[in-house]
Design a protein around this motif. Structure first.
Motif, short mmCIF file in Angstrom:
data_model
loop_
_atom_site.label_atom_id
_atom_site.label_comp_id
_atom_site.label_asym_id
_atom_site.label_seq_id
_atom_site.Cartn_x
_atom_site.Cartn_y
_atom_site.Cartn_z
N ALA B 94 89.95 65.37 10.66
CA ALA B 94 90.38 63.88 11.11
C ALA B 94 89.48 63.56 12.46
O ALA B 94 89.96 64.03 13.43
CB ALA B 94 91.93 63.88 11.35
N ASP B 95 88.55 62.58 12.44
CA ASP B 95 88.25 61.96 13.37
C ASP B 95 87.70 62.93 14.59
O ASP B 95 88.19 62.69 15.85
CB ASP B 95 88.98 60.71 13.96
CG ASP B 95 88.70 59.45 12.83
OD1 ASP B 95 87.90 59.70 12.23
OD2 ASP B 95 89.68 58.55 13.23
N GLY B 96 87.02 63.93 14.30
CA GLY B 96 86.58 64.99 15.18
C GLY B 96 87.56 65.52 15.87
O GLY B 96 87.29 66.57 16.87
N THR B 97 88.71 65.71 15.50
CA THR B 97 89.89 66.74 15.88
C THR B 97 89.65 67.83 15.05
O THR B 97 89.59 68.00 13.85
CB THR B 97 91.10 66.02 15.82
OG1 THR B 97 91.20 64.89 16.62
CG2 THR B 97 92.11 66.95 16.63
#
Lengths: 519, 429
Positions: B94-97
Motif C-alpha cells: 500500500a502506497d510505499g508502506t
C-alpha cells in the motif's frame, strides 16, 4: 578513418573489446544448473554497459534455456514511483517476449488483472515450460537512489526473482545495498537473492589486451612488446584511457605497419592535453581519501603499502590508479599520475584553508566573498545587502537578521519584472484561483506561495516569464531563514548556519541575473 | 598423502559449470543435503494426526527454510497432500508502506492455491463466478476471476468460501498451506495496513477445517511473535528449529556435487565446513568460489590452501557478511563482535567479564535499562556468537569463522569505537 571501433563516451554503446574472461565468468554464472542473479559493479567509465550490452546481444536471440533477454537502460527515463517502475518493468518484459513467446507476452496488459499478477502469470507459465528470460537492468544506481520507489517494489522483484524462469543482472557503480537511499529499502530481501559476491569490472587485466588490440592487429598492424608495455604504463589499463589512446592509434597508423613506443608516447601526450575531461571524470569519481592518497603518491613517488588503508589499496588497484610493487604502492597510470600531480598543490591548499572546523570558520567569509565576486548583480541594493550579510558571518545573529531584508528586496525585484502593473495580472489570476479575488501582490509567506505556483507545479503551467523554479527554491529557503531570524534563541545561529545562508543568498543573486538575462 | 597437482584442462575435460546454488533456494534434489531428519519429522507430524496441524519452521535468515518448503512441494514427497507455497513478499503493498493490506493477504493466498493446485492437477474455482472455459488456459482465467471475487469489503469470507471449494476439489488429498516468511505479516500489522485479526483468521480456518494443515516459516521475529503476540495461533504449533547442517551432510555437500570433476583432500573438505560452521548457504557460496577458481587456475585437486585462498576472496567483497553485520542492530553489539574477534588471538578466554572490562575501558556507556548480557544473548540467538567449547570456563567466539575473517578485514576498530560511544551517549541523554 571511418568506423573506428575504439569509442569513448559516445551516445551509443561500443562493441566489447577484451573482457573475454570476465564475460565467460558472467555466462558461467548465468548458465549453470541453478543460475545466479548477478550484480555487476564497477566505477563510472569502466565499461559495465559495454559488457551488459554484449550479454544482451548474445542472449537475445535465445541461448540454452534463455528464450530471450531484455535490456533495460535505467540511466534514462528513470521510474520515480512504485507504479511507474512496475509498469515499465512489465513493458520491458513484454517487449522482449513479443518475438520469442507472443502468447505469454500478451498476458501483460491483456487479462484485466493487476500488473503484478500478469507478470507472475508470465513467469509461472515460463517456469512450467522450463524456459527462462534474462532481464538486464543497467544503471540500477538511478532507481535505487530514488526515494520515490519504496521497499514494496524491491519485495515484488524478490517475489519475481524466486521463479526459476527469470534471472536478473544489474549494473551499478556500487553494491546494491550500499546504494539504497532509504533504510527501509536496504532491508528488502531482494538483495539477498543475488550472488553475494558481485562481479567487479575494473581496469583491463593482462589477458584483456589481445582482445583490445584485435582491431588494429586485424589490419596487419604490429604492436611490439615495448609499445604494449607503454600503453599499460600510460593508461594503467583504465578502459576509457586505453580506448582513447587506441582510438588515436587506429586513426593514425597505416595498415601493415608497426605501432611503436614513440607513437604511443605521442598519442598519450595528445590525450593528456585534449582529453583532460576524461581524466578529470576519473579523478572526480574517486573518494576524497583516494584522491589525497594519489596526490601524495605523486609527491613522494611511492608509498609504503602499509601506510595505505587496505580497502583503498584494493580500490586503487581495481581502478588501475595504483599498483603494489613489493612493499610499495606506485602509480599505475602516468596519465592519471600527471593529473594528480597538478591537483596536489590545490588539494594541499584546500586542506590548509578548510582542513578542520576552525580553519573553515576562519576562511568561510573569504570563500563566500570570492563566490560573490563571480556574480553579476541583477539589482544593486540586493547585491549590497548580501555583501553586508557576508561581512557579518562571524556575527551570526546579525548576519541571519539580514535574511528577511534580502528576501523582501528579492520579491520587490521579481514582482517589478513579472507583474509591472503592481498587481496580479488577469492571466495569472485565471490559473491561480486562490489569488483571483484579491489581486494585490502579497508579502511574506503568501508571496512565497504565489511564486511557488507561478513558477509551475505538477498541476499548473509555469506563469512567470523570467523567474525560474531554481530562484523560487533559493528564495523560499532565505525566506525561512528570515522567519527564523526574527525568533532566534540561544545558540541557534551558528557560523556554519550563517555561511550556508550567505552562500544561498549569493546564489539567489546569480540565479536572478540568469533569469533576467536569458531570452 | 594426497599431493595437489595442476594440469591444463583442455576443452575435452572442461569442468563445466558450477553445480552449487548461491542466493536462490535449493531447487534441485541432488543439491539438497542434510535435512532428511526435518523432512521426516514434518512427514510424521502430518501423518500422525487426523486433526489440523501447524508446524513452525524457525531459523535465522539463510538457514534453508525456503529450500525445505520447496523440497516438500516437489512431486512425490508428500503424495497425500496438495502443497501450496505462499510467500508474503509477492503481494501488492500500500502506497510505499511495507506490508500487505488485509485484502491482499487473502487474495495472494487464494492466487497461490489456485495456481499451484492447478499445477498439481487440481482445478479449483470460486462459487458464484461463471466457470472457466476449458478451451482456454486456466491460470489467466482464474486470475481474472480472483480479481472479481476479491473486489469486496469482506475478503476473509470470500477466502473461506473458496477454501471450502478447494478442500472438496483436493479430496482424497489434503491441503498443505506453506506460508513462507510469515513474520512479514507483522510488518503490515505494525504499519496499520494489515488487520491484527489476520493471524486469528488463519488460526480459525486451520481449526475449523481438519483437511488443512499449515507450515509457517519465520526467523527470530517469529519466535518473538510466538512468545509474545500470536500465542493463539502458535499455541498448538509443532516447532522445528533450523540451523547448521550435521557434519556428515556438510561434507557430502562439498564433495558429492563435484564427484568425478574435483577431488577434495579430506582436510580441505573439513576446513571448508569448519570455516562456514556448516551453514548451508555459506557452504554453497564457498564451494562455488572454489569451483570457479579451479576453472580459472586449472586445478583439479582441492587442498586446504585452495580453500583458504577462496575463503579470503569470498570475505573480501561479500554482501552477506555486511548484512549479518547490520543484523546485530546496534553499534555496541557490533563492538562486542569486534572484541570477540580481536581477543580470540589473545592469551585469555573471551569471557563475559573480559568483554565487560573492555567495553568499559573503551568508554562505551551502557544505559541503566540495558545489559551487556542481553546483547550477548541477542548475538547468540542470531548465531553470530557461540560458546567456545575449547575452554573450561564460559567463553565466547565468533560462531562462523568466515565472519570473523570478514570483521578482521573490513571493520575499522577506532571508527566503530567512536560510533559505539556516540550511540551510548545519545541513549544516556
Amino acid at each position: 578513418m571511418s568506423g573506428n571501433p575504439y569509442q569513448t563516451l559516445g551516445t551509443t554503446i561500443p562493441p566489447m573489446l577484451g573482457r573475454q574472461r570476465l564475460f565467460e565468468q558472467l555466462m558461467r554464472q548465468l548458465t549453470k544448473a541453478s543460475p545466479d542473479h548477478v550484480s555487476v559493479v564497477g566505477p563510472c567509465h569502466y565499461g559495465k554497459s559495454v559488457i551488459l550490452q554484449h550479454l544482451a546481444n548474445v542472449v537475445s536471440p535465445g541461448h540454452g534455456e534463455y528464450l530471450t533477454c531484455a535490456y533495460w537502460d535505467l540511466r534514462h527515463n528513470i521510474p520515480d514511483s512504485d507504479e511507474t517502475f512496475l509498469r515499465e518493468f512489465a513493458a520491458v518484459l513484454k517487449g522482449a517476449l513479443k518475438t520469442a513467446k507472443v502468447e505469454v507476452a500478451d498476458y501483460i496488459g491483456g487479462t484485466g488483472t493487476p500488473l503484478r499478477d500478469e507478470v507472475a502469470l508470465v513467469l509461472s507459465d515460463l517456469s512450467s515450460e522450463k524456459k527462462r528470460i534474462l532481464l538486464i537492468m543497467d544503471g540500477f544506481d538511478h532507481v535505487l537512489g530514488n526515494t520515490g520507489i519504496s521497499r514494496n517494489t524491491w519485495d515484488t522483484l524478490r517475489s519475481f526473482a524466486q521463479f526459476t524462469s527469470i534471472r536478473f543482472v544489474t549494473g551499478s557503480r556500487k553494491k546494491l545495498r550500499e546504494l539504497c537511499k532509504t533504510e527501509d529499502s536496504a532491508t528488502s530481501d531482494l538483495w539477498e537473492v543475488f550472488n553475494p559476491n558481485p562481479l567487479r569490472v575494473g581496469r583491463f587485466e593482462d589477458h584483456d589486451w589481445d582482445g583490445l588490440l584485435q582491431p588494429v592487429t586485424a589490419r596487419g598492424i604490429q604492436v611490439d612488446g615495448s609499445a604494449q608495455k607503454e600503453i599499460i604504463n600510460w593508461t594503467g589499463g583504465i578502459p576509457v584511457l586505453a580506448t582513447a589512446l587506441m582510438h588515436l592509434a587506429y586513426e593514425s597508423v597505416q595498415n601493415d605497419s608497426t605501432l611503436s613506443k614513440t607513437q604511443i608516447d605521442e598519442f598519450a601526450t595528445t590525450i593528456a592535453d585534449d582529453r583532460a575531461d576524461l581524466i578529470a571524470d576519473l579523478w572526480d569519481d574517486c573518494s576524497r581519501e583516494i584522491r589525497e592518497e594519489l596526490a601524495d603518491l605523486q609527491v613522494r613517488r611511492e608509498l609504503p603499502s602499509s601506510e595505505v588503508n587496505e580497502e583503498h589499496r584494493r580500490e586503487m588497484d581495481l581502478r588501475g590508479l595504483a599498483k603494489v610493487v613489493g612493499t610499495s604502492l606506485r602509480t599505475a597510470s602516468t596519465l592519471v599520475g600527471t593529473f594528480a600531480r597538478q591537483q596536489s598543490s590545490g588539494l594541499e591548499s584546500l586542506r590548509r584553508l578548510f582542513g578542520d572546523s576552525d580553519r573553515f570558520f576562519r576562511n568561510a567569509r573569504t570563500m563566500v566573498e570570492l563566490r560573490l565576486s563571480h556574480v553579476r548583480p541583477a539589482d544593486t541594493i540586493l547585491f549590497n545587502t548580501v555583501s553586508e550579510a557576508i561581512r557579518q558571518i562571524s556575527n551570526p545573529p546579525v548576519c541571519i537578521g539580514l535574511a528577511r531584508i534580502i528576501a523582501n528586496r528579492a520579491f520587490e525585484v521579481i514582482w517589478k519584472k513579472e507583474l509591472p502593473d503592481g498587481e496580479i495580472s488577469l492571466s495569472w489570476a485565471a490559473d491561480l484561483k486562490d489569488f483571483a479575488k484579491d489581486r494585490r501582490i502579497p508579502a511574506g509567506g503568501r508571496a512565497c506561495r504565489l511564486l511557488q505556483l507561478a513558477t509551475g507545479t505538477d498541476d499548473l503551467p509555469r506563469l512567470t516569464k523570467h523567474v525560474s523554479k531554481r530562484t523560487y527554491a533559493l528564495l523560499n529557503f532565505i525566506q525561512s531563514v528570515g522567519d527564523h531570524g526574527q525568533h532566534l534563541k540561544g545558540d541557534e545561529a551558528t557560523w556554519s548556519y550563517a555561511t550556508a545562508f550567505c552562500l544561498a543568498a549569493v546564489e539567489l543573486c546569480d540565479s536572478l541575473f540568469r533569469d533576467f538575462t536569458q531570452a | 598423502m594426497v599431493v595437489s597437482f595442476r594440469s591444463t584442462i583442455t576443452a575435452a575435460d572442461d569442468l563445466g559449470t558450477s553445480p552449487y546454488i548461491v542466493g536462490n533456494p535449493v531447487d534441485r534434489q541432488e543439491m539438497f543435503f542434510g535435512r532428511d531428519d526435518v523432512i521426516d519429522r514434518i512427514k510424521r507430524q502430518l501423518s500422525t494426526s487426523q486433526k489440523a496441524n501447524v508446524i513452525l519452521l524457525e531459523g535465522n535468515r539463510r538457514t534453508g527454510k525456503t529450500s525445505i518448503l520447496q523440497r516438500l512441494a516437489s512431486p512425490g514427497v508428500l503424495p497425500e497432500w496438495v502443497p501450496v507455497n505462499c510467500s508474503f513478499q509477492g503481494g501488492e503493498g500500500a502506497d510505499g508502506t511495507a506490508g500487505l493490506p488485509t485484502r491482499e493477504v487473502f487474495r495472494l493466498m487464494a492466487r497461490e492455491i489456485g495456481w499451484q493446485a492447478c499445477d498439481a492437477g487440481v482445478v479449483t474455482w470460486f462459487p458464484d463466478i461463471d466457470p472457466p472455459d476449458p478451451k482456454k488456459k486456466f491460470k489467466p482465467q482464474f486470475t481474472k476471476a480472483l480479481a472479481a471475487a476479491f473486489n469486496t469489503e469482506r475478503p476473509f469470507e470470500v477466502f473461506e468460501l473458496y477454501l471450502q471449494e478447494v478442500i472438496e476439489a483436493c479430496r482424497p488429498r489434503r491441503l498443505l498451506l506453506m506460508l513462507d516468511e510469515f513474520d512479514k505479516l507483522q510488518e503490515g500489522i505494525d504499519a496499520g495496513i494489515t488487520s491484527p485479526q489476520v493471524p486469528e483468521n488463519i488460526r480459525y480456518l486451520i481449526h475449523k477445517y481438519p483437511d488443512i494443515s499449515a507450515i509457517l516459516t519465520g526467523s527470530r521475529r517469529l519466535k518473538r511473535l510466538r512468545e509474545e503476540y500470536w500465542s493463539a495461533l502458535f499455541g498448538f504449533g509443532h516447532r522445528i528449529g533450523i540451523s547448521a547442517l550435521p557434519l556428515d551432510a556438510a561434507r557430502l555437500l562439498v564433495t558429492q556435487p563435484v564427484k568425478g570433476r574435483l577431488v577434495y583432500v579430506d582436510e580441505a573438505r573439513d576446513r571448508l565446513a569448519e570455516l562456514c560452521a556448516c551453514h548451508p548457504f555459506l557452504m554453497q557460496s564457498l564451494c562455488n568460489r572454489v569451483f570457479e577458481n579451479s576453472v580459472r587456475d586449472h586445478i583439479r585437486t582441492i587442498t586446504v590452501s585452495v580453500v583458504e585462498a577462496a575463503a579470503q576472496e569470498m570475505v573480501q567483497d561479500n554482501e552477506h557478511f555486511r548484512t549479518l553485520w547490520g543484523y546485530a542492530g546496534s553499534e555496541r553489539r557490533r563492538m562486542l563482535l569486534e572484541l570477540v574477534e580481536k581477543l580470540a588471538s589473545g592469551p585469555d578466554p573471551v569471557t563475559f567479564s573480559l568483554l565487560e572490562t573492555k567495553i568499559e575501558e573503551l568508554g562505551i556507556p551502557i544505559p541503566a535499562s540495558e545489559r551487556l548480557g542481553d546483547d550477548i544473548e541477542y548475538l547468540r540467538e542470531l548465531e553470530l556468537l557461540d560458546l567456545d567449547s575449547q575452554t573450561t570456563v564460559t567463553a565466547y567466539r565468533i560462531a562462523v569463522p568466515l565472519l570473523g575473517e570478514w570483521i578482521h578485514r573490513n571493520v575499522d576498530f577506532d571508527d566503530l569505537r567512536q560510533r559505539a560511544v556516540k550511540e551510548g551517549e545519545a541513549k544516556l541523554t
